[in-house]
Design a protein around this motif. Sequence first.
Motif, PDB file in Angstrom:
ATOM      1  N   UNK A 215      37.626  38.348  33.996  1.00  0.00           N
ATOM      2  CA  UNK A 215      37.368  37.204  34.859  1.00  0.00           C
ATOM      3  C   UNK A 215      37.739  37.588  36.279  1.00  0.00           C
ATOM      4  N   UNK A 216      37.566  36.640  37.186  1.00  0.00           N
ATOM      5  CA  UNK A 216      38.005  36.872  38.573  1.00  0.00           C
ATOM      6  C   UNK A 216      39.101  35.853  38.858  1.00  0.00           C
ATOM      7  N   UNK A 217      40.276  36.358  39.173  1.00  0.00           N
ATOM      8  CA  UNK A 217      41.421  35.471  39.372  1.00  0.00           C
ATOM      9  C   UNK A 217      41.626  35.118  40.822  1.00  0.00           C
ATOM     10  N   UNK A 218      40.978  35.883  41.708  1.00  0.00           N
ATOM     11  CA  UNK A 218      41.071  35.581  43.143  1.00  0.00           C
ATOM     12  C   UNK A 218      39.859  36.152  43.851  1.00  0.00           C
ATOM     13  N   UNK A 219      39.010  35.242  44.305  1.00  0.00           N
ATOM     14  CA  UNK A 219      37.890  35.645  45.149  1.00  0.00           C
ATOM     15  C   UNK A 219      38.273  35.146  46.536  1.00  0.00           C
ATOM     16  N   UNK A 220      38.606  36.100  47.409  1.00  0.00           N
ATOM     17  CA  UNK A 220      39.049  35.706  48.756  1.00  0.00           C
ATOM     18  C   UNK A 220      37.810  35.306  49.558  1.00  0.00           C
ATOM     19  N   UNK A 221      37.567  34.003  49.665  1.00  0.00           N
ATOM     20  CA  UNK A 221      36.312  33.548  50.278  1.00  0.00           C
ATOM     21  C   UNK A 221      36.267  33.791  51.783  1.00  0.00           C
ATOM     22  N   UNK A 222      37.403  34.136  52.369  1.00  0.00           N
ATOM     23  CA  UNK A 222      37.401  34.255  53.837  1.00  0.00           C
ATOM     24  C   UNK A 222      36.513  35.380  54.357  1.00  0.00           C
ATOM     25  N   UNK A 223      36.114  36.329  53.461  1.00  0.00           N
ATOM     26  CA  UNK A 223      35.244  37.417  53.899  1.00  0.00           C
ATOM     27  C   UNK A 223      33.990  36.849  54.570  1.00  0.00           C
ATOM     28  N   UNK A 224      33.527  35.699  54.050  1.00  0.00           N
ATOM     29  CA  UNK A 224      32.310  35.076  54.579  1.00  0.00           C
ATOM     30  C   UNK A 224      32.502  34.637  56.021  1.00  0.00           C
ATOM     31  N   UNK A 225      33.712  34.186  56.297  1.00  0.00           N
ATOM     32  CA  UNK A 225      34.018  33.695  57.644  1.00  0.00           C
ATOM     33  C   UNK A 225      34.343  34.859  58.575  1.00  0.00           C
ATOM     34  N   UNK A 226      35.054  35.860  58.035  1.00  0.00           N
ATOM     35  CA  UNK A 226      35.466  36.990  58.872  1.00  0.00           C
ATOM     36  C   UNK A 226      34.267  37.849  59.280  1.00  0.00           C
ATOM     37  N   UNK A 227      33.272  37.925  58.367  1.00  0.00           N
ATOM     38  CA  UNK A 227      32.122  38.785  58.646  1.00  0.00           C
ATOM     39  C   UNK A 227      31.099  38.106  59.550  1.00  0.00           C
ATOM     40  N   UNK A 228      31.223  36.781  59.750  1.00  0.00           N
ATOM     41  CA  UNK A 228      30.196  36.057  60.495  1.00  0.00           C
ATOM     42  C   UNK A 228      30.601  35.859  61.955  1.00  0.00           C
TER      43      UNK A 228
END
Length: 552
Positions: free
Chosen positions: A290-303
């Motif tokens: 499973x995935x226990x931590x998907x750090x969603x901030x990559x979407x914000x940092x890359x944009x």
Amino acid sequence: MILIQGKGVSKGVAKGPLYFFQRPDTTVVKQVVSDLEAEKARLAAAQAASMEQLSALAEKCREEAGDETAILFETHAMFVEDEDFVECMMDIMEGESCNAEYAVEQAGQQFAEMFAAMDDAYMQARSADIKDVARRILDNLMGVVAGGIDSDVPVILAADDLAPSETLQLDKSKILAFATQGGSGNSHTAILARTMGIPAICGAGDALKEAYSGREAYIDGETGALYLEPDDVTLGVLIEKKRKQDEMKALLETMKGKEDVTLDGRKMMLYCNIGSPEDVTSVIDNDGQGIGLFRSEFLYLAASDYPSEEEQFQAYKKVAAAMNGKRVVIRTLDIGADKQVDYFDMKKEENPAMGVRAIRICLNRPEVFRTQLRALYRASAYGKVAIMFPMITSVWEVKECKRACAKVMAELEAEGIPFNKDTEIGIMIETPSSVFVSDQLAKEVDFFSVGTNDLTQYTLACDRQANDLGKFFDPHHPAVLRALKMATDNAHKAGIWIGICGELGADISLLPTFLAIGIDELSVSPTSVLPLRAELRKSIAKTCTLEKLELN
Ligand code: PEP
Ligand code: MG
């Protein structure tokens, strides 16, 4: 015996002939040109060719070395078109009426020096990337073909400093290991070597001589040593290390498909941490459950601007669908502190680690939060998505998060958009206060995940970013472990599960302690799953003790 001591940046022992990387001669001569427009057109063509090569390399990388390295070439492509870099080349050409080659070389040097002078070690390492980009544009201007390995047998590849794209373009079947005179553990070349599982050392300096070419060498990527004609004792150690390493590799392969359970039947969920949707490949390759931590901030940092609901939905959906019914815990935006995003226009803070970060930003900016929650709930229709809130300190924060979730669910319902109304909601336990009120928090949520990176920082009052705190930053400190125990007891009293998603989770030496505490899940980098599984399957949970908590 000759010992060349460098820094080990990718573990493993390898033996083979030393081969020095042959780089074609690209000496640049400054020339005065009369037709500047033609020169600019040559540069534009070389940039276009570079972009094309980099996009092909990124693709090749995705297949061979994973996404982390593919991103490297995407970053290189950004450098090729970077406004400041292009402006600098143009200024040199116009100011000095010179050829494009000279302008590229000068601009490359200026930018590389600028990066090298920065305080941050990561940014310093980007100096090698800009040199790599400049070299690529130059090669294209001069029609030079990149260097290769002219050997029939596999070699230990030595170089002054191997550029990442040079590394990737090499025929991997001919490389046993890397050794460079320069470079750093933070460099993408080192990252690339680690991802590809090739032993590597860097920083060997002048001791690594071209005169040694062709001689049989041994390299130890753990200690950073390279040996020529090792004595019998050293040879014995190296051979034994290599034997163990091969044995381990074979053992880990056999772990795929096996259950995460101790000898006495205690189950533990071994999940993965990811930073972008592309990392799912590595989760699947390493058999993460499973995935226990998907750090969603990559979407914000890359944009360069707030990512839209649709963009976020597509990213979350991709991960949820790829995991095919396995749990995917997506953490809501965790920026601030060390992760700054310009367009959020945050006020400068004296103490950003204790400032407006993570959930505090979301609660202060309901529209930003709403957009992300809508994307997350929409994705919940495509897999087993769970939502997790970071940096929680108080029960009221969780209640407010839940109200925001309820509002979003009501909106989606009214709009006839599918979502899973039973989507699990969890929180990160990464502040001491969340530990102290974990009894109350546990009544509000479906799970806890302990962020030991921040929990250690805040519990021990030690900046996690500072390099010089050394022994003071100790995630094994009994205070941290007791905090884990307290949160676990309170989670279990309330009937919810608890995991660890900070770096400590991958620390195999603590597995008996985690079992004794009663941790239900460990979320680690994908390559740590199989070693943990191997250890777990050898463990007997009921014999594990709480000794490390120093309770007596
Ligand atoms: C942590 O703090 O342990 C954690 C997992 O979150 P991050 O490292 O992203 O702050
Ligand atoms: Mg954290």
